[in-house]
Design a protein around this motif. Structure first.
Motif, PDB file in Angstrom:
ATOM      1  N   UNK A 169       0.837  -1.200   0.000  1.00 31.56           N
ATOM      2  CA  UNK A 169       0.000   0.000   0.000  1.00 31.56           C
ATOM      3  C   UNK A 169       0.874   1.253   0.000  1.00 31.56           C
ATOM      4  N   UNK A 170       0.251   2.343  -0.479  1.00 28.76           N
ATOM      5  CA  UNK A 170       0.956   3.627  -0.523  1.00 28.76           C
ATOM      6  C   UNK A 170      -0.088   4.735  -0.571  1.00 28.76           C
ATOM      7  N   UNK A 171       0.167   5.829   0.167  1.00 30.84           N
ATOM      8  CA  UNK A 171      -0.747   6.968   0.206  1.00 30.84           C
ATOM      9  C   UNK A 171      -0.358   7.982  -0.864  1.00 30.84           C
ATOM     10  N   UNK A 172      -1.337   8.336  -1.708  1.00 35.67           N
ATOM     11  CA  UNK A 172      -1.148   9.315  -2.778  1.00 35.67           C
ATOM     12  C   UNK A 172      -1.957  10.556  -2.425  1.00 35.67           C
ATOM     13  N   UNK A 173      -1.303  11.733  -2.408  1.00 37.40           N
ATOM     14  CA  UNK A 173      -1.984  12.977  -2.067  1.00 37.40           C
ATOM     15  C   UNK A 173      -2.382  13.753  -3.310  1.00 37.40           C
ATOM     16  N   UNK A 174      -3.666  14.118  -3.404  1.00 40.26           N
ATOM     17  CA  UNK A 174      -4.162  14.936  -4.517  1.00 40.26           C
ATOM     18  C   UNK A 174      -4.644  16.272  -3.965  1.00 40.26           C
ATOM     19  N   UNK A 175      -4.861  17.243  -4.860  1.00 42.71           N
ATOM     20  CA  UNK A 175      -5.297  18.558  -4.433  1.00 42.71           C
ATOM     21  C   UNK A 175      -6.750  18.577  -4.001  1.00 42.71           C
ATOM     22  N   UNK A 176      -7.100  19.558  -3.175  1.00 35.69           N
ATOM     23  CA  UNK A 176      -8.483  19.680  -2.709  1.00 35.69           C
ATOM     24  C   UNK A 176      -9.423  20.074  -3.845  1.00 35.69           C
ATOM     25  N   UNK A 177      -8.911  20.667  -4.890  1.00 35.81           N
ATOM     26  CA  UNK A 177      -9.778  21.040  -5.997  1.00 35.81           C
ATOM     27  C   UNK A 177      -9.973  19.956  -7.030  1.00 35.81           C
ATOM     28  N   UNK A 178      -9.331  18.797  -6.870  1.00 36.82           N
ATOM     29  CA  UNK A 178      -9.447  17.702  -7.841  1.00 36.82           C
ATOM     30  C   UNK A 178     -10.643  16.821  -7.513  1.00 36.82           C
ATOM     31  N   UNK A 184      -3.227  18.122   1.265  1.00 32.09           N
ATOM     32  CA  UNK A 184      -3.675  17.140   0.274  1.00 32.09           C
ATOM     33  C   UNK A 184      -4.838  16.320   0.799  1.00 32.09           C
ATOM     34  N   UNK A 185      -5.515  15.683  -0.144  1.00 28.35           N
ATOM     35  CA  UNK A 185      -6.475  14.621   0.169  1.00 28.35           C
ATOM     36  C   UNK A 185      -5.751  13.313  -0.094  1.00 28.35           C
ATOM     37  N   UNK A 186      -5.497  12.533   0.947  1.00 29.14           N
ATOM     38  CA  UNK A 186      -4.691  11.322   0.824  1.00 29.14           C
ATOM     39  C   UNK A 186      -5.571  10.129   0.453  1.00 29.14           C
ATOM     40  N   UNK A 242      -0.701  16.921  -7.818  1.00 31.10           N
ATOM     41  CA  UNK A 242      -0.020  16.198  -6.740  1.00 31.10           C
ATOM     42  C   UNK A 242       0.725  17.230  -5.897  1.00 31.10           C
ATOM     43  N   UNK A 243       0.009  17.946  -5.038  1.00 30.71           N
ATOM     44  CA  UNK A 243       0.628  19.068  -4.309  1.00 30.71           C
ATOM     45  C   UNK A 243       1.580  18.584  -3.229  1.00 30.71           C
TER      46      UNK A 243
END
Length: 339
Positions: free
Chosen positions: A186-195, A231-233, A270-271
């Motif tokens: 497993x791995x946590x990927x952080x995306x922007x709040x606007x995505x 980020x949203x993880x 990917x902030x």
């Protein structure tokens, strides 16, 4: 006692001992033959145990230990039988009692060695891990090379050998990474709040599915795990087989590379954590008045002052100095004219 009588007495004793030896000679020969039979039988049983377990790689160490134990036990029994033949009055119970008393003293002297020996036997019998398994014990991680009666040796991934006492392995927690056929990563990927979260999860699953080393079943997953400050993880989880260290690293490399390429190609941000630093020039008259402030800048009673950049602050400071220097030169000129 006269010399002749002493010599006669000694000769009689020697004759008695010789007669006794001649009488016991058949028993001695029989005892030697019996002991030799037991000795070769012990060697044959040891070879048989090793030959039976040789086909199974996991049972080689156990077969070696059991072979040695069986050989020693049979030789000890043969010794008891031989002594009983030579000395009919000898009782095995007497020797067992003597060995028991000695065993207590030996046990106190070699407590740690015996503890490791017993732990090694239990590890070989219960098999919590086997040879060629990859385990994690405290700060050590590697591949099991051998399981001996005293210690277990593992080879670390950077080519070092670690010798761990069996008593420590038996009484502490051990993680066996290769205990089962499959393993989840497993791995946590952080995306922007606007995505778009659903779109990002869909792209992550597509990227994971494109890697050949990832199993189709159990299916990969993408779960929102945290609303972090920047980020949203989304946690990506996938399964691989076999679960060895090299395969896990290779699969992680391919999956993370595919996720990064997939998200950036479709405009998913990917902030990374950012900080905003405000430089306060501390030139306002109301500096320090926290009654009216905006982002650390004092408002005063009039219009709220706007924050300046470093360049603007330096230019403002230069202007103030030039004005001050100009006013000073004017005052000196006026004094000189008056004089």
């Amino acid at each position: 006692m006269k010399p002749q009588e002493a010599v006669s007495t000694a000769w009689e004793k020697m004759q008695g001992m010789l007669d006794g030896l001649i009488v016991m000679l058949p028993n001695i020969v029989l005892a030697v033959i019996v002991f030799v039979i037991f000795y070769f039988a012990a060697r044959a049983i040891k070879s048989l145990v090793k030959r039976v377990t040789r086909r199974h790689r996991q049972a080689r160490s156990l077969g070696l230990v059991l072979g040695r134990l069986s050989q020693g036990t049979i030789i000890l029994v043969g010794l008891f039988v031989a002594l009983s033949i030579v000395i009919p009055s000898f009782k095995a119970g007497d020797l067992v009692q003597l060995l028991g008393i000695s065993g207590v003293a030996i046990g106190f002297a070699f407590r740690d060695i015996l503890q490791n020996f017993l732990a090694g036997i239990l590890i070989l019998l219960t098999e919590p891990f086997q040879i060629n398994d990859q385990i994690v014990f405290k700060n050590f991680e590697g591949t099991v090379e051998s399981i001996q009666t005293r210690a277990t040796t593992i080879r670390t991934y950077d080519g070092r050998r670690i010798v761990i006492p069996n008593s420590d392995l038996f009484t502490n927690s051990v993680t066996v990474n290769t205990a089962f056929e499959n393993r989840r990563l497993e791995y946590d990927v952080g995306i922007g709040y606007g995505d778009d979260i659903d779109r990002a999860k869909e792209l992550i699953l597509e990227a994971i599915a494109s890697v050949d080393k990832v199993l189709k079943e159990p299916r990969p997953e993408a779960l929102v795990m945290e609303l972090a400050p920047s980020t949203v993880n989304i946690r990506a989880r996938w399964w691989i087989a076999p679960p060895r260290r090299a395969d896990a690293l290779d699969a992680r490399d391919q999956v993370l590379s595919a996720i990064k390429k997939k998200l950036t190609a479709h405009g998913i941000d990917l902030p990374f954590p950012t900080q905003q630093i405000l430089f306060h020039d501390q030139t306002e008259e109301t500096d320090g008045d926290r009654a009216r402030q905006r982002e650390g800048w004092p408002a005063g009673k009039q219009q709220v002052p706007q924050p300046r950049s470093i360049g603007d602050s330096l230019r403002k400071l230069a202007e103030m100095r030039s004005q001050r220097d100009g006013n000073g030169s004017n005052h000196r000129t006026e004094r000189s004219e008056n004089s």
